[in-house]
Design a protein around this motif. Sequence first.
Motif, short mmCIF file in Angstrom:
data_model
loop_
_atom_site.label_atom_id
_atom_site.label_comp_id
_atom_site.label_asym_id
_atom_site.label_seq_id
_atom_site.Cartn_x
_atom_site.Cartn_y
_atom_site.Cartn_z
N THR A 3 -4.02 -6.67 -12.12
CA THR A 3 -3.24 -5.60 -11.38
C THR A 3 -1.93 -5.71 -11.68
O THR A 3 -1.33 -4.65 -11.83
CB THR A 3 -3.49 -5.85 -10.03
N ARG A 6 -1.05 -4.02 -14.98
CA ARG A 6 -1.27 -2.41 -14.98
C ARG A 6 -0.14 -1.98 -14.01
O ARG A 6 0.35 -0.74 -14.34
CB ARG A 6 -2.64 -2.25 -14.10
N ARG A 7 0.16 -2.39 -12.88
CA ARG A 7 1.20 -1.89 -12.25
C ARG A 7 2.61 -2.15 -13.05
O ARG A 7 3.38 -0.88 -12.75
CB ARG A 7 1.76 -3.08 -10.85
N LEU A 10 2.59 0.68 -15.35
CA LEU A 10 2.79 2.21 -14.61
C LEU A 10 4.29 2.39 -14.15
O LEU A 10 4.92 3.36 -14.24
CB LEU A 10 1.87 2.19 -13.40
N SER A 64 1.31 6.98 -2.54
CA SER A 64 0.95 6.30 -3.85
C SER A 64 2.16 6.03 -4.42
O SER A 64 1.88 4.85 -5.43
CB SER A 64 0.47 7.71 -4.64
N MET A 67 2.94 2.33 -3.58
CA MET A 67 2.09 1.41 -4.20
C MET A 67 2.82 0.72 -5.33
O MET A 67 2.48 -0.41 -5.77
CB MET A 67 0.70 1.98 -4.67
N LEU A 68 3.45 1.58 -6.18
CA LEU A 68 4.02 1.16 -7.37
C LEU A 68 5.07 0.30 -7.21
O LEU A 68 5.40 -0.77 -8.09
CB LEU A 68 4.74 2.34 -8.06
N PRO B 54 -4.27 8.59 -2.55
CA PRO B 54 -3.53 7.35 -2.86
C PRO B 54 -4.81 6.21 -3.04
O PRO B 54 -4.72 5.32 -3.63
CB PRO B 54 -2.96 7.18 -1.31
N GLN B 57 -5.63 6.05 -6.32
CA GLN B 57 -4.44 5.27 -7.09
C GLN B 57 -4.57 3.77 -6.93
O GLN B 57 -4.47 2.99 -7.76
CB GLN B 57 -2.97 5.67 -6.73
N LEU B 61 -5.41 0.90 -9.80
CA LEU B 61 -4.44 -0.25 -9.68
C LEU B 61 -5.08 -1.62 -9.90
O LEU B 61 -4.69 -2.47 -10.55
CB LEU B 61 -3.23 -0.32 -8.90
N LYS B 62 -6.17 -1.49 -9.02
CA LYS B 62 -7.02 -2.71 -8.78
C LYS B 62 -8.01 -3.13 -9.82
O LYS B 62 -8.43 -4.08 -9.98
CB LYS B 62 -7.64 -2.86 -7.54
#
Lengths: 895, 112
Positions: A3, A6-7, A10, A64, A67-68, B54, B57, B61-62
């Motif tokens: 994760t 990936r984060r 992004l 959303s 989350m980043l 959301p 998303q 991400l997970k």
Amino acid sequence: MSTFFRRLKLLFARDKYLADLEAEMLLHRHLRADSLAEQGLDADQAAASAQRRFGNTTMLQEDSHNMLTWNLLEDLLKDLRYSIRSLFANPLFAVVAILTLALGIGANTAIFSVINAVLLRGLPVSHPEQMVYLHVEPGQPDGAGNTGNSDSSFSEYVFEQLRTQNKSLSSLIAYVPLGENKIAVRLGPIPEEASVEMVSGNFFSGLGTGTSCGRALSLADEKDHTAVAVLSYGYWNRRLASDCSVVGQTIYIKGNPFTIVGVGAKGLTGVESIPTDVWVPLQISPALNAWGSQTKNYYADPLWWCLRLVGRVAPGVTPQQAEAQLASVFSRAAYEHLGGKPKPGEEKRKLLLVPAKGLGEEAEGYKDPLLMLLAIVGVILAIACGNVALLLAARNSNRRREFSIRLAIGGSQSRLFRQLLAESLVLSLAGALLGWLFAVAFTSALAKWSGMEISLAPDRSVAFFTCSVMVAIALIFGLAPLLTVRRVPVGLALKDSSATAFQEKSRSRSSRLIVVAQVALGLVLAVSAGLLTRSLRNLEHANLGLNADGLLVFGLSPQLKSPSQETTLNFYSGLLERLRSLPGVRGVTMMGNRIGSGWSNNTTPVLDGMKPTNRGRAGMRWNDVGSDFFKTLQVPVLQGRDFLDSDSATAPKVAIVNQTFVNRFLKGREVLGHLVSYSSKTPFTIVGVVNDSKYTGIREEAIPMAYFPFSQMQEVGDMHVEVRTAGEPAAFLPQVRKTVASLAPDLALLQPMTQRAQFDASIDQERLISRLSLFFGGLAILLVASGLYGTLAYGVSRRTSEFGVRMAIGCERPQLLWMVLSEGLRLSALGLLIGIPIAVAAARWLGSSLFGLQAIDPLTFAIAAGGIFLVCLVAGLIPAYRAASIDPIRALRYE
Amino acid sequence: MPPTTRDEIPPGTLDLLILKTLYRHKELHGFQIANAIQTLSQDILQVEEGSLYPALQRMFLKGWLNANWGKTPENRRARFYTLSNEGRKQLARELARYGRVSEAIGRVLEPA
């Protein structure tokens, strides 16, 4: 891919991520509108309805988006802000904790700065990691002589061979001072002393440093032995107020005019620890010889090893490869003038490339004391951390109610933990910053005190060290609150605090553990400080074998127009005569190596034509001295006579030996009349035996010594003059100066001082170490005492109501006093008990550096342990007294 | 307009619904997922349509979902989601958890 990555990915493609999301959401609304339109709504209504069903687009995008971004940074800032506020809320705690940490971190930073400067730092040149010193092991080949340190001196011939035939060094630089000490220079009317080096023409280009003014030296300067000079930045700054107009002026070096062509780059003090003031290209005139020698000529004599070499390894070549490549060139060159190969039984000489770090070979003597100091300040830091841990534990324990409320109203444990971590981070950061300031002040004071011109100030690698220490401390303190937080029960807030007394137990157990460890460590430092102090006292009161008081000493490096053995001797005897006639002068003599300065001649003696066979103990030291040497220094003559004026160059050659010489080589035999020599050449007849006296310094062990008249040496060069005075020696200096000037107007007195000060200087390092260890030992005891005091005082304040109850049911005050005090004494006794074996180990480690006492010195151990116990007793008495003076009525109302 | 009353999705089950939907349909874009949940639940469960995104998303991400851009049958650009291996495992976990929870709730609600 986790994760996290990936984060991260992004995060870097953030714009695309947001655009994608928007497109996706837009499509959704369009499709919904289309489908609603199919069901019969008109276009506007359909779009509005689609939007309604979709919800708040902006808010959803933000969701959303969040989350980043983690929000980590933002949370951290919030935590830090809150920590600072809560520290301000309890300023006493904050000040004590930060000061304690600053002392610990500052001491470590300071000592590490010194270690960095002395042992680790590269030369102040470009690509310092490429620089290497050239060493020869184990010293010069048999048959060759040397000046300087035998393992780092090379002949001019070997230098030329290495320079022309090497493929692995991009440059090879030779350098050599023009005198054993500073020499006389003149810039304007008044002569002064400066350290002057002659260097090969590639000195500046090879080091890769520029100049501050003018130009550097060139290979052409070396080839033509041009009379040009480059001043060091420091000398120029100190002596000439950084004025570039000095370029073009004339500087007289030993009376010879040199044109100043440039000033070196800032920070370049040479390639050795002793800073150079002036550089000149390699000279060929006999008046400007290597080491100020009057007889040997380094250019003409391939058997005189006197140049020092420093090289730059070519890029992509390791020092080992360079060493291998140079090995054959070196062994050919080294034996070229010695029959082409090693003599039978002679160990073959090897060339070594030693990375140029810190002070190079000068650093060896500092290494052990510095590591010792680092160990000492490491212990200080441990004790200081212990104190701060105690403080934090007490504080957090007082805040349990706060934590419990925060948990009860929905705060997460992780958030609480982060909060405490942020607090410890703020504490250690503040401690590190303040400690850094301490270290800067301390190192500049130390540099001033020691007279070292190298910069001891902390630099980037020291900053890295300090930051690592700080982070380590922050993490350690960060772990402690983890335990606190995990143990906080949510319901605690609702309960009466007396109900929590039981839960205090594990906390106070770890506090006691810390106190015991601190006492143990404190004992180790106190014992070390005690041993080093006693060792210093022994050094200061050591029997020198001579009377060092009332002696004035200074060096002379005669600048004669046509130096020869005869003119030099005449100069000296004329000077002696004039000095002896001064009022208040009781005696005057001379010596080649100044006693107490560390310089000495070392050799294997030749006794009656043979080398002694005492294996490994066959060495002797010798000195060339003037007439009345022993009378002037007040060294008892045991047999025979002192040197006389009549022991002239043409008289029979005579020698005087010391008691240790007799004991080792002529035990039980008639001593006078034997022949002794420092080489296989001319023998000297022994005409006297004297008591042992210190030669190189106070620490010197008794060693066989032979003294020869300086007038009967093959070479007479720089000499040091001893003047025995009737009063304070320093008061005679103006008279002496006038006398010297009347004979030679250009001649400077080199390092004039009292002989006592010269001997004192030989134990400067011991004095510094002992004072520092005493200071740190005192600091350690202070910290230990405050730790113990804090723990006991905190315990008393927690148990106020308990004491009230005890008193109410008839407990006497002395009993209460003893209750608290005995806990303190128990802890300190336990700490001392644990500390003794550690202190014994530490003392053993110190053992070899102690003078005149055993490592396991019972008196020192007793005083150290007794002192700590006494201090702990006082630290315990205060809270104990407070406990005993509790008013029971008020105590019971306390909660 | 809605023919029957619609219920909000119980909190915490949106992930489960998305996973299960994708499990059945292999590959869907966001609008199709929302429709599919409604259709399958016979229009009783209503996704607050925006909140789907959301959630998608987060699940992406997970690592539970794969996402690829493609064309819809109407020839519009859309992001299509499929289950990843991790997503399939997660579905199994969520199903088990849901089973346990609903069983427990059932036991509580049933008359003793």
